[in-house]
Write an enzyme that holds these catalytic residues in place. Structure first.
Site, PDB file in Angstrom:
ATOM      1  N   CYS A 387       0.822  -1.213   0.000  1.00  0.00           N
ATOM      2  CA  CYS A 387       0.000   0.000   0.000  1.00  0.00           C
ATOM      3  C   CYS A 387       0.857   1.265   0.000  1.00  0.00           C
ATOM      4  O   CYS A 387       1.429   1.606  -1.028  1.00  0.00           O
ATOM      5  CB  CYS A 387      -1.001  -0.043   1.154  1.00  0.00           C
ATOM      6  SG  CYS A 387      -2.414   1.010   0.800  1.00  0.00           S
ATOM      7  N   HIS A 514      -3.590  -4.947   0.107  1.00  0.00           N
ATOM      8  CA  HIS A 514      -2.965  -5.528   1.307  1.00  0.00           C
ATOM      9  C   HIS A 514      -3.041  -7.050   1.263  1.00  0.00           C
ATOM     10  O   HIS A 514      -4.001  -7.635   1.790  1.00  0.00           O
ATOM     11  CB  HIS A 514      -3.699  -5.037   2.560  1.00  0.00           C
ATOM     12  CG  HIS A 514      -3.511  -3.587   2.835  1.00  0.00           C
ATOM     13  ND1 HIS A 514      -2.494  -3.098   3.621  1.00  0.00           N
ATOM     14  CD2 HIS A 514      -4.212  -2.505   2.421  1.00  0.00           C
ATOM     15  CE1 HIS A 514      -2.579  -1.780   3.687  1.00  0.00           C
ATOM     16  NE2 HIS A 514      -3.613  -1.397   2.958  1.00  0.00           N
ATOM     17  N   GLU A 516      -1.588  -9.080   3.004  1.00  0.00           N
ATOM     18  CA  GLU A 516      -1.484  -9.645   4.359  1.00  0.00           C
ATOM     19  C   GLU A 516      -2.836 -10.024   4.952  1.00  0.00           C
ATOM     20  O   GLU A 516      -2.899 -10.831   5.876  1.00  0.00           O
ATOM     21  CB  GLU A 516      -0.730  -8.684   5.292  1.00  0.00           C
ATOM     22  CG  GLU A 516      -1.447  -7.391   5.668  1.00  0.00           C
ATOM     23  CD  GLU A 516      -1.164  -6.228   4.715  1.00  0.00           C
ATOM     24  OE1 GLU A 516      -0.815  -6.486   3.543  1.00  0.00           O
ATOM     25  OE2 GLU A 516      -1.303  -5.067   5.139  1.00  0.00           O
TER      26      GLU A 516
HETATM   27  N1  GLN Z   1      -2.003   6.641   2.888  1.00  0.00           N
HETATM   28  C1  GLN Z   1      -2.096   5.917   1.647  1.00  0.00           C
HETATM   29  C2  GLN Z   1      -3.458   6.069   0.995  1.00  0.00           C
HETATM   30  O1  GLN Z   1      -4.407   6.423   1.652  1.00  0.00           O
HETATM   31  C3  GLN Z   1      -1.771   4.455   1.866  1.00  0.00           C
HETATM   32  C4  GLN Z   1      -2.773   3.769   2.724  1.00  0.00           C
HETATM   33  C5  GLN Z   1      -2.279   2.458   3.310  1.00  0.00           C
HETATM   34  O2  GLN Z   1      -1.097   2.187   3.367  1.00  0.00           O
HETATM   35  N2  GLN Z   1      -3.199   1.637   3.765  1.00  0.00           N
HETATM   36  O3  GLN Z   1      -3.609   5.818  -0.173  1.00  0.00           O
END
Ligand code: GLN
Length: 538
Positions: A387, A514, A516
């Site tokens: 992410c 994600h 994970e």
């Molecule tokens: N802050 C980034 C976004 O909102 C990444 C979010 C995250 O890592 N879950 O796109």
């Protein structure tokens, strides 16, 4: 048939109710039942999405996009089942739903009252969750500790459900038995008080899971049995152990599964399918050959303590993959900000087999993470970005390979914004609609043939869970591609880049989603599996 098992906690928080619920679920599943689990968090927040991870631990995301408590992640991992929106409740969510119904005249002009309307809403949601997942057992974890004000209405719901279905509802108390240093003896009194408190809420626990540093002896079991009115066979010893995955096996040693069935008027089931699970636990206990992974984050510090809860799914995913290859996972916390102050620290990264830059929000620590990513790219250290980890990988590439003054709109309005806010998010942010409005939950992703990701997944169309507002800016895509950044996965509906890779590198993969959240102990996630594989090769 539906059976409901409520699990509450006594004496203090943090004694492993979530793992207890997950493990009970696994035990019942091993006896052939379909099981689901519900988490109740008594706070006012409608969901966990607006809380800082340092405050509350990881925010877990379900398939249908609920931002919830990390325990839901444990349920999914132990049960190997997906959990959906009705399986997560907070005081805020329950009140919100009751108030919405009242505004829609759904109470037919009646006065809507805290009792019984709030507990009734809780009961209705519990039943809905059971229906949706077609489960025979619904496990309900009531967050917090008995005796506190916040979870009283949920205990009330439990009491009312028991009244309606006396043979189908079971109460379990997970309690803590301290062994004070100076006394050296395990003390049962706090548990006795916890049971009295539950009694005053109209609830008598039928099973007590006794958490402690050490196993319970018969003297303690007898004492709890007599003073808490619980059959001695139902006082279950639950000592500290090294791996959470061993808990279901320990419960079975105490015959917990069949005691639950008997308490719920069901016949005991003696065959059980914990064979693969036992093999996994055996691997966990015997592996010695390490694979050393560094996780570069910022949600670690609370006062003088290190908190690893913020990244729990990432940690578990690393473990699942390491055990798959019979390796001992050695995970080290690296603070992103350290690399901003002291560049020479970067060299330490070479002592790791692989590096992960997980998700995150806001500017703090990002420049350190970018330095780490550059070091991994240039020194060919296996790297997995998640992410924010992907977004920073794109910024790093744009800066150091393409020579751009690159950044993300999340941090600045200046320079080449290779990471930009998604168009539909702009309106939400302007109106300050922050809660539950990110791009959440499962979306499809098409994998580019011939990439590391294609090899890992071994299929063309995959689905993964998301939680973000920003994305790779498509107007920069061609330029980045021309300089060698591989767009290894793209969402077909919206044409959003979901995975990037770097060529001529043993493993450099970063994902907007994600992965994970979908790794399971007996089925490691393909990207974590290949990342660990590359790390072992190193
Ligand atoms: N802050 C980034 C976004 O909102 C990444 C979010 C995250 O890592 N879950 O796109």
């Amino acid at each position: 048939m539906k059976k409901y098992i409520f699990v509450a906690g006594g004496v203090m928080s943090g004694i492993g109710k979530g793992i207890a619920v997950s493990s009970i679920g696994r035990v019942l599943k091993s006896k052939g039942f379909k099981v689901t689990a519900i988490k109740i968090d008594p706070y006012i927040n409608v969901d966990a999405g607006t809380m800082n991870p340092v405050e509350h631990g990881e925010v877990f995301v379900t398939e249908d996009g609920v931002e919830c408590d990390q325990d839901v992640g444990n349920y999914e991992r132990f049960l190997d089942e997906n959990i959906y929106t009705d399986n997560y409740m907070t005081t805020g969510k329950v009140y919100q739903s009751v108030i919405n119904k009242e505004r829609n005249l759904e109470y037919n002009g009646k006065c809507v009252e805290v009792v019984p309307d709030i507990p009734n809403e809780v009961i209705a949601t519990i039943k809905k969750a059971g229906e949706k997942t077609n489960s025979e057992f619904v496990l309900i974890e009531i967050g917090g500790t008995v005796g506190e004000y916040q979870n009283m209405l949920f205990l009330e719901a439990a009491r009312m459900l028991k009244l309606a279905h006396p043979k189908d509802v079971l109460f379990i108390l997970v309690s803590y038995l301290p062994i004070p240093n100076k006394i050296g003896e395990m003390k049962t009194k706090p548990t006795q008080y916890a049971v009295r408190t539950l009694n005053s809420a109209g609830i008598q626990p039928q099973i007590i899971l006794a958490r402690s540093d050490k196993p319970l002896d018969d003297i303690r079991k007898n004492k709890i049995s007599v003073f808490c009115s619980v059959d001695q066979r139902d006082v279950i010893s639950a000592p500290d152990i090294d791996s959470i995955y061993e808990v279901p096996l320990n419960f079975e040693k105490e015959n917990l599964g069949n005691r639950i069935l008997e308490e719920l008027h069901l016949d005991p089931v003696y065959e059980k399918d914990l064979e693969d699970w036992s093999k996994l636990v055996n691997t966990i206990k015997t592996v010695t050959d390490p694979v050393k992974i560094g996780i570069v984050g910022k949600y670690f510090e609370t006062g003088k303590f290190t908190l690893t809860d913020s990244y729990i799914s990432v940690i578990e995913s690393v473990k699942h993959a390491a055990y798959f290859f019979n390796k001992k996972p050695e995970i080290q916390w690296l603070s992103a900000e350290d690399y901003e102050q002291d560049q020479s620290k970067l060299k330490e990264l070479s002592s790791f087999d692989g590096i992960i830059v997980p998700g995150g929000f806001g500017n703090r620590g990002t420049e350190g993470k970018i330095k780490v990513i550059q070091y991994c790219r240039e020194n060919k250290i296996p790297f997995l970005g998640l992410c924010l980890g992907m977004q920073l990988s794109v910024i790093e590439f744009a800066r150091n390979v393409c020579g751009l003054n690159a950044n993300s709109t999340e941090f600045t309005k200046e320079g080449e914004l290779v990471i930009d806010v998604m168009p539909e998010q702009k309106v939400l942010l302007k109106e300050k609609k922050y809660g539950g409005t990110m791009r959440l939950g499962a979306y499809d992703c098409k994998i580019k043939p011939g990439t590391i990701s294609a090899r890992a997944y071994n299929k063309e169309l995959i689905s993964e869970r998301h939680r973000h507002r920003y994305e790779l800016n498509n107007s920069c895509r061609k330029l980045l591609e021309n300089r060698g950044l591989v767009m290894a996965g793209v969402n077909p509906e919206k044409d959003l880049v979901e995975i990037i890779e770097i060529k001529d590198h043993p493993f450099f993969v970063a994902t907007q989603f994600h992965p994970e959240f979908k790794s399971r102990p007996l089925r490691p996630h393909p990207l974590f599996r290949e990342f660990i594989n590359a790390s072992i090769q190193r």
